[in-house]
Design a protein around this motif. Structure first.
Motif, PDB file in Angstrom:
ATOM      1  N   GLY A 139       0.795  -1.212   0.000  1.00  0.00           N
ATOM      2  CA  GLY A 139       0.000   0.000   0.000  1.00  0.00           C
ATOM      3  C   GLY A 139       0.832   1.269   0.000  1.00  0.00           C
ATOM      4  O   GLY A 139       0.304   2.365   0.183  1.00  0.00           O
ATOM      5  N   GLU A 140       2.143   1.133  -0.231  1.00  0.00           N
ATOM      6  CA  GLU A 140       3.021   2.304  -0.245  1.00  0.00           C
ATOM      7  C   GLU A 140       3.038   2.991  -1.605  1.00  0.00           C
ATOM      8  O   GLU A 140       3.529   4.115  -1.738  1.00  0.00           O
ATOM      9  CB  GLU A 140       4.439   1.888   0.158  1.00  0.00           C
ATOM     10  N   ASP A 142       0.328   3.599  -5.021  1.00  0.00           N
ATOM     11  CA  ASP A 142      -1.092   3.477  -5.376  1.00  0.00           C
ATOM     12  C   ASP A 142      -1.325   2.538  -6.559  1.00  0.00           C
ATOM     13  O   ASP A 142      -2.279   1.757  -6.568  1.00  0.00           O
ATOM     14  CB  ASP A 142      -1.656   4.857  -5.709  1.00  0.00           C
ATOM     15  N   LYS A 271      -3.360  -2.779  -5.356  1.00  0.00           N
ATOM     16  CA  LYS A 271      -3.525  -3.737  -4.264  1.00  0.00           C
ATOM     17  C   LYS A 271      -4.951  -4.270  -4.267  1.00  0.00           C
ATOM     18  O   LYS A 271      -5.904  -3.509  -4.427  1.00  0.00           O
ATOM     19  CB  LYS A 271      -3.212  -3.057  -2.935  1.00  0.00           C
ATOM     20  N   ARG A 274      -8.538  -2.914  -2.091  1.00  0.00           N
ATOM     21  CA  ARG A 274      -8.309  -1.611  -1.486  1.00  0.00           C
ATOM     22  C   ARG A 274      -9.381  -0.633  -1.963  1.00  0.00           C
ATOM     23  O   ARG A 274      -9.980  -0.823  -3.027  1.00  0.00           O
ATOM     24  CB  ARG A 274      -6.921  -1.051  -1.833  1.00  0.00           C
TER      25      ARG A 274
END
Length: 292
Positions: A139-140, A142, A271, A274
């Motif tokens: 999640g670092e 997008d 991801k 999300r």
């Protein structure tokens, strides 16, 4: 109590009768009557005086009607505001770019996206393909352009492009006149490979193993221009995606691979499961539109 209950009650009050309100709402009159009765039961008060045919509101009914007008107006304003958010997209996105992929795919997307969505900033995060996948999974980042198949099971990926690999030889190599080559013909050559952070490295190694050998690796690099330069100087051979040599393959011999078709598939990854903000959704739609 829900919005439908309030809208039904408002219609009865403003139409002055259940029959006219049922026609306006396109529901049967008995159903409308039951809706109002259930609303009264939920609130524990009488809203309508039913002692005659004329709709008369009780004090509680008058209060509810006043509040219902406010609530339903706020609902409408909220719907408009949410709709405006789709038109006025703002935000900041981190986009993962493996070194080679970024060169071919990102500039065109960035140009179109920035022209359409001026209030969204794009931050580039560069690394090898395998490292970029990890950043998306954490999640670092997008979204990212990745080589397929992706190694991480935590990514949702959509393919946007397919090319193929070719062999690169020094310009005066003894096989320079061949129209095409098998990889097996290069088993005794020195090779330059992408380093271990590149998904492309595994594709090259696996393709050579299918033809019965492990390439003699004398150099590895994370720089595609250095890889091509080493080939150009006669120090090694290489296997690379065809778009790479179309842009930077001067003064080398480029050969199609006859022994197998080796695809270079590129996807856009996010991801799994999300939340997708409006800005990210717009970016993904732009990518798909350009490369569909």
């Amino acid at each position: 109590m829900n919005f439908r209950d309030l809208e039904a009650f408002k219609a009865v009050v403003e139409c002055g009768s259940f029959s006219r309100a049922s026609e306006e709402l396109f529901i049967a009159q008995p159903s409308l009557s039951k809706t109002i009765q259930k609303l009264e039961q939920k609130l524990g008060v009488k809203l309508i005086d039913r002692t005659n045919r004329i709709i008369r509101l009780t004090d509680e009914g008058k209060l509810l009607y006043e509040k219902a007008l406010i609530i339903l107006q706020q609902k409408k304003e909220l719907e408009f505001a949410l709709g405006d958010m789709n038109e006025q997209i703002t935000g900041h996105l981190k986009i993962g770019l493996p070194q080679i992929i970024g060169t071919f795919f990102f500039p065109r997307v960035a140009k179109q996206f920035s022209k359409t969505y001026k209030d969204v900033t794009l931050e580039i995060v560069e690394d090898g393909g395998l490292e970029i996948e990890k950043l998306v999974a954490k999640g670092e980042v997008d979204a990212a352009f990745v080589v397929l198949p992706a190694k991480s099971n935590e990514l949702e990926v959509q393919q946007i492009y397919e090319g193929h690999f070719v062999v690169c030889l020094p310009e005066h190599h003894n096989l320079q006149d061949a129209k095409e080559l098998s990889l097996q013909q290069l088993k005794d050559e020195n090779w330059v490979l992408f380093d271990s952070t590149f998904a492309l490295r595994q594709i090259v190694l696996h393709s050579c193993q299918k033809e019965g050998f492990v390439p003699n690796e004398v150099y590895n690099t994370s720089q595609w221009d250095l890889l091509i330069a080493l080939v150009r100087e006669g120090l090694a051979v290489a296997m690379v995606p065809s778009p790479l040599v179309k842009m930077f393959g001067n003064n080398i011999a480029v050969k199609e691979i006859s022994s197998q078709y080796i695809p270079w598939k590129i996807g856009i990854a996010v991801k799994k499961n999300r939340y997708t903000p409006h800005a990210l959704r717009a970016f993904l739609e732009t990518v798909i539109e350009i490369y569909k």
